[in-house]
Design an enzyme around this catalytic site. Structure first.
Site, mmCIF file in Angstrom:
data_model
loop_
_atom_site.group_PDB
_atom_site.id
_atom_site.type_symbol
_atom_site.label_atom_id
_atom_site.label_comp_id
_atom_site.label_asym_id
_atom_site.label_seq_id
_atom_site.Cartn_x
_atom_site.Cartn_y
_atom_site.Cartn_z
ATOM 1 C CB CYS A 267 -0.983 -0.007 1.175
ATOM 2 S SG CYS A 267 -0.245 0.183 2.810
ATOM 3 C CG ASN B 99 4.692 -1.632 4.818
ATOM 4 O OD1 ASN B 99 5.825 -1.913 5.209
ATOM 5 N ND2 ASN B 99 3.756 -2.544 4.716
ATOM 6 C CB CYS C 21 -3.262 1.608 7.036
ATOM 7 S SG CYS C 21 -3.063 3.125 8.005
ATOM 8 N NE ARG C 22 -4.444 1.332 1.780
ATOM 9 C CZ ARG C 22 -4.366 1.996 0.647
ATOM 10 N NH1 ARG C 22 -5.329 1.856 -0.262
ATOM 11 N NH2 ARG C 22 -3.366 2.799 0.380
ATOM 12 C CB SER C 23 0.551 -3.451 2.802
ATOM 13 O OG SER C 23 1.327 -2.444 3.391
ATOM 14 C CG ASP D 148 -4.733 5.064 3.214
ATOM 15 O OD1 ASP D 148 -4.812 4.632 4.384
ATOM 16 O OD2 ASP D 148 -3.733 5.662 2.775
#
Length: 158
Positions: free
Chosen positions: A13, A16, A18-20, A130
């Protein structure tokens, strides 16, 4: 970590944090629970340099803890080696996809298949938004999307 005959996946993401790292932790838990974690190399990274060296966002950590998913990660940026060493690079949105395809084009021996993680979503939610500027509910949405997508990806590639 993984056997030489293993598979590898890198979740990506923007920052690096939050999402990933959520996707990485969810996939690692699913692979562990399925007894195949030793067949996989699993990591996550960022397209940007914004958060290098930082831990995952505290809201994401709280969400993962609530779901019983352990999360240990330090943000890093995608490297040229990643395109040569990972089988799959799964990202969260079109901006990540554009950035990754641009970087991959400058890597001679790129072997990674670059895809949107959301392309595996049985509910067809292609983009994982995000949650950084959002609420705890947005992190929960990211967790749920990652859980669906990672389950489908693992089933398809195990």
């Amino acid at each position: 970590m993984a056997a030489s005959s293993g598979k590898s996946v890198l979740f990506v993401c923007l920052g690096n944090i939050c999402r990933s790292p959520i996707a990485e932790a969810v996939f690692r838990k699913m692979a562990t629970d399925s007894g195949v974690v030793d067949k996989w190399r699993i990591d996550s990274a960022a397209t940007s340099t914004y958060e290098i060296g930082n831990p995952p966002d505290h809201r994401g950590q709280a969400c993962m803890k609530k779901h019983g998913v352990s999360m240990r990660h330090v943000a890093r940026q995608v490297t040229k080696d990643d395109f040569m060493s990972f089988d799959y690079i799964l990202c969260m949105d079109e901006s990540n996809l554009r950035d990754l395809n641009k970087k991959a084009s400058s890597v001679k021996n790129s072997k990674a298949k670059i895809e949107l993680l959301g392309s595996y979503d049985p509910e067809k939610q292609l983009i994982i938004q995000d949650p950084y500027y959002g609420s705890d509910k947005d992190f929960e949405t990211v967790y749920e999307q990652c859980a669906r997508c990672c389950k489908a990806f693992l089933e398809q590639h195990s």
